[in-house]
Scaffold this motif. Structure first.
Motif, PDB file in Angstrom:
ATOM      1  N   LEU A 214      -0.798  11.168  -9.585  1.00 48.01           N
ATOM      2  CA  LEU A 214      -1.590   9.886  -9.376  1.00 48.01           C
ATOM      3  C   LEU A 214      -2.285   9.634  -8.178  1.00 48.01           C
ATOM      4  CD1 LEU A 214      -0.280   7.038 -11.712  1.00 48.01           C
ATOM      5  CD2 LEU A 214      -2.080   8.597 -12.292  1.00 48.01           C
ATOM      6  N   VAL A 215      -3.632   9.231  -7.881  1.00 45.63           N
ATOM      7  CA  VAL A 215      -4.184   9.025  -6.720  1.00 45.63           C
ATOM      8  C   VAL A 215      -4.402   7.559  -6.900  1.00 45.63           C
ATOM      9  CG1 VAL A 215      -5.945   9.390  -5.109  1.00 45.63           C
ATOM     10  CG2 VAL A 215      -4.906  11.326  -6.139  1.00 45.63           C
ATOM     11  N   ALA A 216      -4.042   6.589  -5.689  1.00 40.45           N
ATOM     12  CA  ALA A 216      -4.517   5.254  -6.001  1.00 40.45           C
ATOM     13  C   ALA A 216      -5.297   5.018  -4.745  1.00 40.45           C
ATOM     14  CB  ALA A 216      -3.236   4.505  -6.156  1.00 40.45           C
ATOM     15  N   PHE A 217      -6.429   4.149  -4.678  1.00 43.94           N
ATOM     16  CA  PHE A 217      -6.897   3.526  -3.496  1.00 43.94           C
ATOM     17  C   PHE A 217      -6.523   1.972  -3.389  1.00 43.94           C
ATOM     18  CE2 PHE A 217     -10.781   6.360  -3.876  1.00 43.94           C
ATOM     19  CZ  PHE A 217     -10.376   7.310  -3.407  1.00 43.94           C
ATOM     20  N   ASP A 218      -6.281   1.532  -2.454  1.00 39.42           N
ATOM     21  CA  ASP A 218      -6.055  -0.003  -2.184  1.00 39.42           C
ATOM     22  C   ASP A 218      -7.145  -0.617  -1.225  1.00 39.42           C
ATOM     23  OD1 ASP A 218      -5.128  -2.435  -1.324  1.00 39.42           O
ATOM     24  OD2 ASP A 218      -3.397  -1.646  -0.225  1.00 39.42           O
ATOM     25  N   ILE A 219      -8.089  -1.014  -1.732  1.00 37.62           N
ATOM     26  CA  ILE A 219      -9.303  -1.683  -1.157  1.00 37.62           C
ATOM     27  C   ILE A 219      -9.062  -2.975  -0.262  1.00 37.62           C
ATOM     28  CG2 ILE A 219     -11.865  -2.130  -1.200  1.00 37.62           C
ATOM     29  CD1 ILE A 219     -10.768   0.775  -2.007  1.00 37.62           C
ATOM     30  N   GLY A 220      -9.152  -2.908   1.061  1.00 38.95           N
ATOM     31  CA  GLY A 220      -9.043  -4.071   1.968  1.00 38.95           C
ATOM     32  C   GLY A 220      -7.418  -4.328   1.825  1.00 38.95           C
ATOM     33  N   THR A 221      -6.732  -3.381   2.455  1.00 37.56           N
ATOM     34  CA  THR A 221      -5.199  -3.487   2.537  1.00 37.56           C
ATOM     35  C   THR A 221      -4.579  -4.540   3.289  1.00 37.56           C
ATOM     36  OG1 THR A 221      -3.118  -1.845   2.426  1.00 37.56           O
ATOM     37  CG2 THR A 221      -4.746  -1.769   4.427  1.00 37.56           C
ATOM     38  N   GLY A 222      -5.281  -5.184   4.252  1.00 40.44           N
ATOM     39  CA  GLY A 222      -4.414  -6.333   4.968  1.00 40.44           C
ATOM     40  C   GLY A 222      -3.239  -5.879   5.492  1.00 40.44           C
ATOM     41  N   THR A 223      -2.132  -6.268   5.344  1.00 39.99           N
ATOM     42  CA  THR A 223      -0.707  -6.016   5.801  1.00 39.99           C
ATOM     43  C   THR A 223      -0.544  -4.776   5.099  1.00 39.99           C
ATOM     44  OG1 THR A 223       0.331  -7.346   3.953  1.00 39.99           O
ATOM     45  CG2 THR A 223      -0.014  -8.306   5.909  1.00 39.99           C
ATOM     46  N   GLY A 224      -1.042  -4.191   4.192  1.00 40.72           N
ATOM     47  CA  GLY A 224      -0.656  -2.930   3.350  1.00 40.72           C
ATOM     48  C   GLY A 224       0.446  -3.161   2.317  1.00 40.72           C
ATOM     49  N   VAL A 225       0.414  -4.572   1.831  1.00 43.12           N
ATOM     50  CA  VAL A 225       1.552  -4.779   0.834  1.00 43.12           C
ATOM     51  C   VAL A 225       1.236  -4.404  -0.620  1.00 43.12           C
ATOM     52  CG1 VAL A 225       0.581  -7.153   0.295  1.00 43.12           C
ATOM     53  CG2 VAL A 225       2.854  -6.767  -0.013  1.00 43.12           C
ATOM     54  N   LEU A 226       0.051  -4.265  -0.835  1.00 44.79           N
ATOM     55  CA  LEU A 226      -0.142  -3.730  -2.365  1.00 44.79           C
ATOM     56  C   LEU A 226       0.138  -2.056  -2.210  1.00 44.79           C
ATOM     57  CD1 LEU A 226      -3.352  -5.698  -3.336  1.00 44.79           C
ATOM     58  CD2 LEU A 226      -0.792  -6.367  -3.712  1.00 44.79           C
ATOM     59  N   SER A 227      -0.458  -1.484  -1.065  1.00 46.22           N
ATOM     60  CA  SER A 227      -0.061  -0.043  -1.121  1.00 46.22           C
ATOM     61  C   SER A 227       1.386   0.297  -1.114  1.00 46.22           C
ATOM     62  CB  SER A 227      -0.890   0.437   0.188  1.00 46.22           C
ATOM     63  OG  SER A 227      -1.953   0.558   0.244  1.00 46.22           O
ATOM     64  N   ALA A 228       1.976  -0.659  -0.590  1.00 44.80           N
ATOM     65  CA  ALA A 228       3.475  -0.539  -0.477  1.00 44.80           C
ATOM     66  C   ALA A 228       4.382  -0.583  -1.645  1.00 44.80           C
ATOM     67  CB  ALA A 228       4.230  -1.459   0.501  1.00 44.80           C
ATOM     68  N   ILE A 229       3.685  -1.535  -2.741  1.00 43.90           N
ATOM     69  CA  ILE A 229       4.109  -1.809  -4.075  1.00 43.90           C
ATOM     70  C   ILE A 229       3.681  -0.562  -4.876  1.00 43.90           C
ATOM     71  CG2 ILE A 229       3.897  -3.237  -6.142  1.00 43.90           C
ATOM     72  CD1 ILE A 229       3.358  -5.650  -4.244  1.00 43.90           C
ATOM     73  N   LEU A 230       2.635  -0.191  -4.583  1.00 39.43           N
ATOM     74  CA  LEU A 230       2.296   1.057  -5.551  1.00 39.43           C
ATOM     75  C   LEU A 230       3.172   2.301  -5.014  1.00 39.43           C
ATOM     76  CD1 LEU A 230      -1.664   0.782  -5.392  1.00 39.43           C
ATOM     77  CD2 LEU A 230      -0.207   0.359  -7.312  1.00 39.43           C
ATOM     78  N   ALA A 231       3.467   2.515  -3.798  1.00 37.43           N
ATOM     79  CA  ALA A 231       4.237   3.540  -3.450  1.00 37.43           C
ATOM     80  C   ALA A 231       5.552   3.123  -3.846  1.00 37.43           C
ATOM     81  CB  ALA A 231       4.165   3.678  -1.831  1.00 37.43           C
ATOM     82  N   HIS A 232       6.256   2.029  -3.695  1.00 40.50           N
ATOM     83  CA  HIS A 232       7.343   1.770  -4.248  1.00 40.50           C
ATOM     84  C   HIS A 232       7.354   2.096  -6.025  1.00 40.50           C
ATOM     85  CE1 HIS A 232      11.331  -0.799  -4.491  1.00 40.50           C
ATOM     86  NE2 HIS A 232      10.832  -1.303  -5.306  1.00 40.50           N
ATOM     87  N   ARG A 233       6.403   1.949  -6.356  1.00 38.59           N
ATOM     88  CA  ARG A 233       6.382   2.349  -7.937  1.00 38.59           C
ATOM     89  C   ARG A 233       6.414   3.723  -8.458  1.00 38.59           C
ATOM     90  NH1 ARG A 233       2.660  -1.409 -11.660  1.00 38.59           N
ATOM     91  NH2 ARG A 233       4.063  -0.419 -13.329  1.00 38.59           N
ATOM     92  N   GLY A 234       6.262   4.571  -7.068  1.00 42.08           N
ATOM     93  CA  GLY A 234       6.201   5.967  -7.519  1.00 42.08           C
ATOM     94  C   GLY A 234       4.893   6.787  -7.282  1.00 42.08           C
ATOM     95  N   ILE A 235       3.940   5.911  -6.989  1.00 45.15           N
ATOM     96  CA  ILE A 235       2.498   7.037  -6.808  1.00 45.15           C
ATOM     97  C   ILE A 235       2.570   7.717  -5.534  1.00 45.15           C
ATOM     98  CG2 ILE A 235      -0.025   6.342  -6.403  1.00 45.15           C
ATOM     99  CD1 ILE A 235       0.126   4.235  -8.421  1.00 45.15           C
ATOM    100  N   ARG A 236       2.557   8.908  -5.646  1.00 45.81           N
ATOM    101  CA  ARG A 236       2.736   9.827  -4.571  1.00 45.81           C
ATOM    102  C   ARG A 236       1.546   9.765  -3.483  1.00 45.81           C
ATOM    103  NH1 ARG A 236       7.166  13.080  -4.209  1.00 45.81           N
ATOM    104  NH2 ARG A 236       6.129  13.067  -1.896  1.00 45.81           N
TER     105      ARG A 236
END
Ligand SMILES: C[S@@+](CC[C@H](N)C(=O)[O-])C[C@H]1O[C@@H](n2cnc3c(N)ncnc32)[C@H](O)[C@@H]1O
Length: 400
Positions: A214-236
């Motif tokens: 899976l590839v994910a984009f996090d648009i307007g990441t700010g602190t990076g928190v949503l990307s970190a949650i997606l990575a924590h869920r296992g998205i590579r």
């Protein structure tokens, strides 16, 4: 005493200001920098004040447009700022049944308050030492927020207190239960203190496919928190974008600290990076109103610019079976700034269909503050994660 700013920008520009500033004190001319992250212009008139100045006198000076450079005890300056704030607030928190009017008044009051409180100024030495009795050491806090300095400066005490607070947030971090870790916000970067939307992103069903691919984009990441949650869920593979340099630096630092650098790439972009993704998340500012200072861009989205930009580009950046996750509270609907049907029309116009809406209720302190002029809206607010798909996913593929 008089002062002249060598350049001052009109009030409505409100970009951070770091400009040469000259003032007269005890008959001597002083020069330094005028610092205002909120974008207030350097004052045209200035008086030197100290511990002998009471609230009434300070209020009179502020309302007559005269800035006050404090030369007394630092703690007394903080107390004066507090009493000045209470004086300004008298009569401004009356609830109104018309929430749109209440919102507009609340913002006008806040801008007026910020302008008056911003008149109380503090001197800073070239290394950001405050040359006043009982001053805290703000050198690191100021360097983090303003960058390195090599000359004396003047800034408002109100802003300096914000800089000190931001430094504390950055040092202590914000607990994110969805991550089981801390996120460290930087000055001027949207802080994920309202956990409800994070839990939505942590729990929503991921698009089908193996996590590895899976590839994910996090648009307007700010602190990076949503990307970190997606990575924590296992998205590579996650690509996080933002256009604010402070947000990008903050996201990079958080992603590194959490050990997700192999999974998350942080990149400057206006909304989308190049290419397509299986999952695209975006938490735009929730309120369509003008941002009055450079530091409230993450809260107010004039004319829903980011929301429209995200929705307008989503279908072109989704893989055929991909999903966009829009995180939005209905606070704008509750205060009459956008209707539900306008939002649904935006989806339709962008060629998107709603696969599911997952709702949650905020639990933050403000939702229970009955003195808040927007209490009626905030106490009923619902935050939603909209799972959106392209109606033409089959035909859109390969056209971006
Ligand atoms: C409400 S904050 C959300 C931050 C983070 N995603 C979160 O949920 O905590 C919105 C973010 O979008 C960023 N932003 C605004 N307009 C943007 C644009 N056109 N392109 C990329 N990022 C943008 C802002 O700088 C801010 O960091």
């Amino acid at each position: 005493m008089s002062s002249t700013s060598q350049r001052s920008l009109p009030l409505n520009l409100r970009r951070p200001q770091h400009l040469p500033f000259t003032w007269t004190e005890d008959g001597e001319i002083h020069t330094g920098l005028w610092h205002s992250e909120g974008g207030w212009p350097a004052p045209e008139r200035l008086e030197i004040i100290d511990d002998r100045t009471n609230t009434d006198a300070a209020y009179r000076l502020a309302t007559s447009g005269t800035a006050m450079l404090w030369r007394g005890d630092f703690h007394n300056a903080r107390q004066l700022l507090g009493s000045l704030g209470r004086r300004i607030d008298r009569g401004t928190r009356k609830p109104s049944p018309d929430l749109t009017a209440a919102f507009r008044k609340h913002r006008a009051d806040a801008a007026h308050r910020a302008q008056l409180l911003g008149m109380l100024l503090i001197p800073l030495d070239a290394d950001y030492t405050i040359p006043l009795r009982r001053s805290p050491d703000v050198r690191l806090a100021c360097t983090q927020s303003y960058g390195k300095s090599d000359q004396p400066s003047v800034t408002s005490l109100r802003e300096l207190i914000g800089v000190i607070g931001a430094h504390e947030w950055r040092t202590n971090g914000v607990d994110i239960p969805a991550l089981g870790a801390l996120i460290h916000p930087h000055y001027g970067v949207f802080s994920p203190v309202r956990g409800e939307y994070l839990d939505l992103v942590a729990a929503a069903p991921l698009p089908s496919g193996t996590l590895e691919d899976l590839v994910a984009f996090d648009i307007g990441t700010g602190t990076g928190v949503l990307s970190a949650i997606l990575a924590h869920r296992g998205i590579r593979h996650v690509i996080a974008t933002d256009q604010e340099p402070r947000a990008l630096a903050c996201a990079i630092e958080n992603i590194e600290r959490l050990g997700f650098t192999d999974q998350v790439e942080v990149a400057p972009a206006d909304l989308f990076p190049v290419g397509r993704a299986d999952l695209i998340v975006c938490n735009p500012p929730w309120i369509p109103a003008e941002a009055t200072t450079s530091t409230d861009h993450a809260v107010y989205d004039p004319d829903s610019r980011m929301l429209r930009g995200f929705l307008g580009g989503l279908a072109l950046h989704l893989e055929p079976a991909g999903e966009g996750w829009l995180i939005l509270s209905d606070i704008a609907e509750r205060i009459g700034l956008r209707s539900r049907s306008e939002l649904l029309d935006l989806f339709e116009d962008a060629g998107l269909t709603v696969a599911q809406r997952i709702d949650t209720r905020p639990t933050h302190r403000r939702a229970y503050d009955t003195t808040d002029p927007l209490h009626a809206a905030r106490s009923n607010e619902v935050t939603s994660l909209w799972r959106l798909r392209s109606v033409n996913s089959g035909t859109e593929a390969g056209t971006a």
